[in-house]
Every structure is written in structure tokens, then in C-alpha cells.
Design a protein around this motif. Sequence first.
Motif, short mmCIF file in Angstrom:
data_model
loop_
_atom_site.label_atom_id
_atom_site.label_comp_id
_atom_site.label_asym_id
_atom_site.label_seq_id
_atom_site.Cartn_x
_atom_site.Cartn_y
_atom_site.Cartn_z
N VAL A 87 0.91 -1.34 0.00
CA VAL A 87 -0.11 -0.01 0.08
C VAL A 87 0.72 1.22 0.14
CG1 VAL A 87 -1.66 1.35 1.30
CG2 VAL A 87 -1.82 -1.21 1.21
N ASP A 88 0.65 2.22 -0.90
CA ASP A 88 1.29 3.51 -1.13
C ASP A 88 0.44 4.22 -0.45
OD1 ASP A 88 2.36 5.90 -1.85
OD2 ASP A 88 2.77 5.52 -3.71
N LEU A 89 1.18 4.95 0.96
CA LEU A 89 0.44 5.71 1.60
C LEU A 89 -0.04 6.90 1.03
CD1 LEU A 89 1.98 5.08 5.12
CD2 LEU A 89 0.07 4.31 4.20
N SER A 90 0.70 7.38 0.26
CA SER A 90 0.08 8.62 -0.51
C SER A 90 -1.04 8.57 -1.21
CB SER A 90 1.15 9.37 -1.60
OG SER A 90 1.25 8.53 -2.90
N SER A 91 -1.51 7.11 -1.48
CA SER A 91 -2.65 6.94 -2.21
C SER A 91 -4.01 6.68 -1.15
CB SER A 91 -2.61 5.69 -3.00
OG SER A 91 -2.48 4.74 -2.31
N VAL A 92 -3.83 6.85 0.08
CA VAL A 92 -4.78 6.59 1.18
C VAL A 92 -5.09 8.10 1.90
CG1 VAL A 92 -4.32 4.29 1.32
CG2 VAL A 92 -3.25 6.00 2.69
N SER A 93 -6.25 8.26 1.97
CA SER A 93 -6.71 9.71 2.89
C SER A 93 -6.42 9.48 4.15
CB SER A 93 -7.97 10.16 2.49
OG SER A 93 -8.98 8.99 2.66
#
Length: 161
Positions: A155-161
Motif C-alpha cells: 500500500v502506497d500511503l500517498s494513495s490513502v486519505s
Amino acid sequence: MKIGIIADTHDNIPAIKKAVRFFNTQDLEYIIHAGDFVAPFSLKELMHVKARFIGVFGNNDGEQKGLLGVCNDIHIPPYTITIDGKTILVSHIPEMLTGSVNMENIDIIISAHTHTPEISMGKPLYINPGECCGWVSGKSTVALLNLKTFHAEIVDLSSVS
């Protein structure tokens, strides 16, 4: 049963806070940290996870006594734990595993150190969550693993809010 996997946090507090917020939305039973917390103050941020936390020391974790003062469930690698009937081997440096551990009964290997996310299916399943800190690659990543289905994802954390 789902577990979160994180490594190479390297004192990046904003990235650690984002990982904790993300993990706390995932209904996880465990969080496994594969080393390189660096300082105790950053480990304190990780203690806000709702799931049970387990970790191993990395090569940049010189202040081990201070880290253990924050969390006493950090171990010298390689460390083996059985969760939900699956035997998981956790080490920071993948090369530490060569010849030092009998892999016959290992279901999952978790390591880090390279700062490069990787999942290799097979027996054992291999997971490197990459770097939460994002210092090297510019990407802050973690991993999720469903122990029932053996589905793992980065999971790329930049893609989660």
C-alpha cells in the motif's frame, strides 16, 4: 485474520502517523515492524496502533534499551512467531536468514532493509513492505496480509486519505 507490516520508519513522524491512521482503519489483529525505527520518540507514535505490535531491531536501531522502554515486544532478529497457525519469520536484513534458519516450517518471511517493496508468492511467502519513511524512494509504503487467504499487498500511503 489480517496483519499490517511496516519497516524502515527512520524517525519520519508524519509518515509514521499516516501509517498508524491507515492501519487503524483496517481491522488488523497485529502490526509487525521489520526494523529501523531509529529513535524511541518515533516508536512512541507507533504505539497508537489499535492492533498488537511486534517488532525486530534493524541495523539503525542503536538505542535498543530506549526502544524497549517504549515497547517490550521488540526482538533480536531473526525472530519467529506463530499467528493463527502460520509461522512467520521476521528479520530486518534478508541476508541474515541465509543458512541461519531452517526454512522447512516457515510459512511467511518478512524482512526489510532494502527500502524496496516486494512480495514473492510461494512457500514461504516473502514480504518486504518497503520504506514507510520514504527517504530513499520518495514513496511511503506498508503492506497488508490476510493470513486466511494468503493475499498480500503493498500500500502506497500517498494513495490513502
